[in-house]
Design a protein around this motif. Sequence first.
Motif, PDB file in Angstrom:
ATOM      1  N   GLU A 268     -82.771  21.534 -47.098  1.00 60.13           N
ATOM      2  CA  GLU A 268     -82.922  21.186 -48.508  1.00 60.13           C
ATOM      3  C   GLU A 268     -84.258  20.519 -48.804  1.00 60.13           C
ATOM      4  O   GLU A 268     -84.822  20.686 -49.894  1.00 60.13           O
ATOM      5  CB  GLU A 268     -81.786  20.238 -48.926  1.00 60.13           C
ATOM      6  N   ASN A 269     -84.794  19.790 -47.844  1.00 60.73           N
ATOM      7  CA  ASN A 269     -85.999  18.995 -48.090  1.00 60.73           C
ATOM      8  C   ASN A 269     -87.300  19.701 -47.733  1.00 60.73           C
ATOM      9  O   ASN A 269     -88.369  19.107 -47.828  1.00 60.73           O
ATOM     10  CB  ASN A 269     -85.918  17.668 -47.314  1.00 60.73           C
ATOM     11  N   ASN A 270     -87.223  20.952 -47.318  1.00 59.73           N
ATOM     12  CA  ASN A 270     -88.433  21.706 -46.973  1.00 59.73           C
ATOM     13  C   ASN A 270     -88.532  22.950 -47.842  1.00 59.73           C
ATOM     14  O   ASN A 270     -87.628  23.801 -47.840  1.00 59.73           O
ATOM     15  CB  ASN A 270     -88.418  22.113 -45.489  1.00 59.73           C
ATOM     16  N   ASP A 271     -89.635  23.051 -48.597  1.00 61.49           N
ATOM     17  CA  ASP A 271     -89.822  24.233 -49.423  1.00 61.49           C
ATOM     18  C   ASP A 271     -89.955  25.491 -48.570  1.00 61.49           C
ATOM     19  O   ASP A 271     -89.489  26.560 -48.942  1.00 61.49           O
ATOM     20  CB  ASP A 271     -91.071  24.077 -50.297  1.00 61.49           C
ATOM     21  N   TYR A 272     -90.635  25.354 -47.450  1.00 61.72           N
ATOM     22  CA  TYR A 272     -90.814  26.468 -46.541  1.00 61.72           C
ATOM     23  C   TYR A 272     -90.291  26.056 -45.176  1.00 61.72           C
ATOM     24  O   TYR A 272     -90.602  24.977 -44.678  1.00 61.72           O
ATOM     25  CB  TYR A 272     -92.295  26.857 -46.433  1.00 61.72           C
ATOM     26  N   TYR A 273     -89.480  26.917 -44.609  1.00 59.72           N
ATOM     27  CA  TYR A 273     -88.950  26.577 -43.287  1.00 59.72           C
ATOM     28  C   TYR A 273     -88.796  27.839 -42.451  1.00 59.72           C
ATOM     29  O   TYR A 273     -88.739  28.952 -42.968  1.00 59.72           O
ATOM     30  CB  TYR A 273     -87.623  25.826 -43.391  1.00 59.72           C
ATOM     31  N   ASN A 274     -88.717  27.617 -41.151  1.00 63.57           N
ATOM     32  CA  ASN A 274     -88.603  28.694 -40.176  1.00 63.57           C
ATOM     33  C   ASN A 274     -87.130  28.845 -39.801  1.00 63.57           C
ATOM     34  O   ASN A 274     -86.575  28.013 -39.090  1.00 63.57           O
ATOM     35  CB  ASN A 274     -89.451  28.329 -38.952  1.00 63.57           C
ATOM     36  N   LYS A 275     -86.507  29.885 -40.295  1.00 67.10           N
ATOM     37  CA  LYS A 275     -85.086  30.093 -40.032  1.00 67.10           C
ATOM     38  C   LYS A 275     -84.791  30.172 -38.536  1.00 67.10           C
ATOM     39  O   LYS A 275     -83.817  29.600 -38.042  1.00 67.10           O
ATOM     40  CB  LYS A 275     -84.606  31.375 -40.708  1.00 67.10           C
ATOM     41  N   ASP A 276     -85.630  30.901 -37.825  1.00 61.51           N
ATOM     42  CA  ASP A 276     -85.363  31.112 -36.404  1.00 61.51           C
ATOM     43  C   ASP A 276     -85.524  29.833 -35.597  1.00 61.51           C
ATOM     44  O   ASP A 276     -84.817  29.606 -34.610  1.00 61.51           O
ATOM     45  CB  ASP A 276     -86.283  32.199 -35.852  1.00 61.51           C
ATOM     46  N   ALA A 277     -86.471  28.981 -36.002  1.00 62.51           N
ATOM     47  CA  ALA A 277     -86.646  27.708 -35.300  1.00 62.51           C
ATOM     48  C   ALA A 277     -85.412  26.832 -35.479  1.00 62.51           C
ATOM     49  O   ALA A 277     -84.963  26.167 -34.545  1.00 62.51           O
ATOM     50  CB  ALA A 277     -87.891  26.981 -35.827  1.00 62.51           C
ATOM     51  N   ILE A 278     -84.869  26.818 -36.693  1.00 61.11           N
ATOM     52  CA  ILE A 278     -83.650  26.045 -36.943  1.00 61.11           C
ATOM     53  C   ILE A 278     -82.493  26.625 -36.139  1.00 61.11           C
ATOM     54  O   ILE A 278     -81.722  25.888 -35.513  1.00 61.11           O
ATOM     55  CB  ILE A 278     -83.332  26.026 -38.447  1.00 61.11           C
TER      56      ILE A 278
END
Length: 358
Positions: A268-278
């Motif tokens: 929620e707090n990141n506009d851009y994020y790496n799905k695979d890293a999560i």
Amino acid sequence: MNLALGIDTSNYKTSIALVDRDNNIIYDDRAFLRVSNGEKGLRQQEALFQHINRLPNMIRSMFTEMDLTDKERYSIDVVAVSDRPRNVDGSYMPCFNAGVSIGKTLATTLNVPIKFYSHQDGHIAAGKRFTALENSNEFIAFHFSGGTTEALKCVSINQDYKVEDVSPYSIEIIGGTKDISYGQLIDRIGVAMGYPFPAGEEIDNGAIRMSSGGVIFDSNHPNHNNDMGLNNDLVYKASEDYSIPSIKVNDAYINLSGIETSVLKLIENNDYYNKDAIAYKLMIEISKSILGLTKLLNEQTGINDFLYVGGVSSSSFIRSFLEKEGRKKGLNIHFASPELASDNAVGIAFLGGDATWL
């Protein structure tokens, strides 16, 4: 050919199967229940409704494809049905009533006995069937599915169980989760990242891609994607700073709501994020906690035979991690085959056949 028909109507899948007395799976059909985009599951009345509407067509297709009306070739000797989630008092979910209703009708029409087992019995029977534990009288089964995370001490019952409602195992819960399940954790994170429910396959694939170097960059804003000229190096660098808490194992029990809250806030707090890293970091923590549970129970019980069943155990990432790390620790680890790890009616059919033919 003598056959046993199994029916399983869980909160995830509608499943039917035929097995013969020579340990062969003759027919296996299953389908996920339909869940609307963005939803994290189904209400029981909706699951029941879908099962009731789907089962007649599945049964009709099975009879047609197998030509089961040919009495000289086939004989269905028993109908076996899952009628409850687990073998404990008060265990009940309305969705299983669909299979019970159709099963009773079929058994009456075919003039054969009907036998009832728990959904959990079916998972254990299907998972154990084709492993080195098939003839084991004592082992620990981990049931990791959408709604269940339990460690189960299983002991074969040395008695005639050829009656309905009796499990072939004495099952004692000796560990698991105190709040949500692994499956719920994975599905909730996956849905939050925009994957359809259930999200296990997407999360598993993402973790594998990340570990092998091929990753997907995405945003929680649906109009943002990797085609917009984002600087992937910067996005990846930001993802490296993602902090996900570990899952602590306390006396063979775990809590998962903490890691759920942390990961959802991260998304929620990141506009851009790496799905695979999560996905990778989530699956690493889950895998570590499963290994920790396994090792602790080995020390507490002296049992060194472990079976992993349920949809979460079909994860290629988790299986690879546990097989490698478990072997280092001398643990005798066995998995249900991937096709029999998730919800299915094969184990239920085998149980019905065993109770009829053995």
